[in-house]
Design a protein around this motif. Sequence first.
Motif, PDB file in Angstrom:
ATOM      1  N   HIS A  43       0.832  -1.218   0.000  1.00 23.28           N
ATOM      2  CA  HIS A  43       0.000   0.000   0.000  1.00 23.28           C
ATOM      3  C   HIS A  43       0.862   1.261   0.000  1.00 23.28           C
ATOM      4  O   HIS A  43       1.410   1.645   1.032  1.00 23.28           O
ATOM      5  CB  HIS A  43      -0.909  -0.005   1.239  1.00 23.28           C
ATOM      6  CG  HIS A  43      -1.992   1.027   1.201  1.00 23.28           C
ATOM      7  ND1 HIS A  43      -3.335   0.707   1.247  1.00 23.28           N
ATOM      8  CD2 HIS A  43      -1.945   2.376   1.129  1.00 23.28           C
ATOM      9  CE1 HIS A  43      -4.060   1.813   1.205  1.00 23.28           C
ATOM     10  NE2 HIS A  43      -3.237   2.850   1.147  1.00 23.28           N
ATOM     11  N   HIS A  62       1.487   5.386  -2.034  1.00 21.46           N
ATOM     12  CA  HIS A  62       0.913   6.467  -2.855  1.00 21.46           C
ATOM     13  C   HIS A  62       2.042   7.262  -3.513  1.00 21.46           C
ATOM     14  O   HIS A  62       2.287   8.416  -3.156  1.00 21.46           O
ATOM     15  CB  HIS A  62       0.052   7.393  -1.994  1.00 21.46           C
ATOM     16  CG  HIS A  62      -1.106   6.719  -1.320  1.00 21.46           C
ATOM     17  ND1 HIS A  62      -2.259   6.366  -1.992  1.00 21.46           N
ATOM     18  CD2 HIS A  62      -1.285   6.319  -0.039  1.00 21.46           C
ATOM     19  CE1 HIS A  62      -3.106   5.788  -1.134  1.00 21.46           C
ATOM     20  NE2 HIS A  62      -2.534   5.740   0.053  1.00 21.46           N
ATOM     21  N   GLU A 104      -8.252   2.579  -2.574  1.00 22.95           N
ATOM     22  CA  GLU A 104      -8.796   2.200  -1.300  1.00 22.95           C
ATOM     23  C   GLU A 104     -10.196   2.735  -1.126  1.00 22.95           C
ATOM     24  O   GLU A 104     -10.507   3.850  -1.533  1.00 22.95           O
ATOM     25  CB  GLU A 104      -7.875   2.665  -0.153  1.00 22.95           C
ATOM     26  CG  GLU A 104      -7.585   4.157  -0.123  1.00 22.95           C
ATOM     27  CD  GLU A 104      -6.476   4.482   0.890  1.00 22.95           C
ATOM     28  OE1 GLU A 104      -6.691   4.307   2.097  1.00 22.95           O
ATOM     29  OE2 GLU A 104      -5.406   4.916   0.449  1.00 22.95           O
ATOM     30  N   HIS A 156      -6.637  -2.158   5.700  1.00 18.92           N
ATOM     31  CA  HIS A 156      -5.334  -1.505   5.631  1.00 18.92           C
ATOM     32  C   HIS A 156      -5.140  -0.548   6.801  1.00 18.92           C
ATOM     33  O   HIS A 156      -6.097  -0.022   7.348  1.00 18.92           O
ATOM     34  CB  HIS A 156      -5.214  -0.826   4.252  1.00 18.92           C
ATOM     35  CG  HIS A 156      -4.965   0.619   4.271  1.00 18.92           C
ATOM     36  ND1 HIS A 156      -3.705   1.139   4.437  1.00 18.92           N
ATOM     37  CD2 HIS A 156      -5.796   1.674   4.147  1.00 18.92           C
ATOM     38  CE1 HIS A 156      -3.790   2.458   4.409  1.00 18.92           C
ATOM     39  NE2 HIS A 156      -5.034   2.812   4.236  1.00 18.92           N
ATOM     40  N   ASP A 214       1.662   3.018   3.433  1.00 20.05           N
ATOM     41  CA  ASP A 214       0.761   4.151   3.240  1.00 20.05           C
ATOM     42  C   ASP A 214       1.591   5.418   2.969  1.00 20.05           C
ATOM     43  O   ASP A 214       1.155   6.528   3.293  1.00 20.05           O
ATOM     44  CB  ASP A 214      -0.160   4.371   4.439  1.00 20.05           C
ATOM     45  CG  ASP A 214      -1.465   5.068   4.047  1.00 20.05           C
ATOM     46  OD1 ASP A 214      -1.777   5.119   2.842  1.00 20.05           O
ATOM     47  OD2 ASP A 214      -2.160   5.577   4.949  1.00 20.05           O
TER      48      ASP A 214
HETATM   49 NI    NI Z   1      -3.583   4.911   1.702  1.00 21.32          NI
END
Ligand code: NI
Length: 263
Positions: free
Chosen positions: A6, A8, A92, A155, A205
């Motif tokens: 996960h 970004h 997500e 998550h 994340d």
């Molecule tokens: Ni995220």
Amino acid sequence: MIFETHAHYDDARFDVDRDALLTGMRSAGVGKIVNVGADFQGCKDSLALAERYEDVYAALGIHPSEIGDLTEEHIRWIEEHASHEKVVAIGEIGLDYYWDKEKQVQQTQREGFLRQMELARRTGLPVIIHSRDAAEDTIRLMREIHAEEIPGVIHCYSYSPELAREFVKMGYYIGVGGVVTFKNARKLKDTVAEIGLEHILLETDCPYMAPEPHRGKRNDSTNIRFVAEVIAELSGTSREEVEAATWENACRFYGVDGHKNCS
Ligand code: NI
């Protein structure tokens, strides 16, 4: 090798060094990365990154805090691209009552969550669920739509060990990132110790949630080793074992690296 489930990297904070970071991941011990869309632009950017870098995959979905972005047209676009060979999940998606306290917005979030769970069911892809300050509604809606038929991960898990067991019973993985390295993260440490490696996925994340000793700084996938270290201590094993077990979990879950499906 670490499977980062996960991230970004479409975030503007990576504009200065995105390419250098992503091309250097393998030599830093990170073998695969799933870049997760949060808004519609993020979905398009995630897909572009997945097409450009061999080890990067994409998840497509609209985050609860961006739920205004969930139009019919965007649902259609996600559905059309769900069969792309580098698209591995819907996400997500979920509920975030921490940032959104307004009743009407929370209602819109619930509708958006259900629509995207149905989208996952139609496309056969697993889901990445974001749930913050919304435990009760998350589990209630999941039961309502028979989420046990749709593979998924919770998550950045932030609830109790008891609730984690409920999610695990539904076949869900628990996503663990930087928070587990924080001294005051008792609940998450207990959760990790109780549920066992076979139900855990590693994640950052990033650019958010940097682990100790980098707490508060911009995060990236190379920091996952600090997370794996703490999980190893909590489960009485080695960092290498944590990385190997969660690599297998993630490959099975996302259906990559020779695994055809994630169930
Ligand atoms: Ni995220």
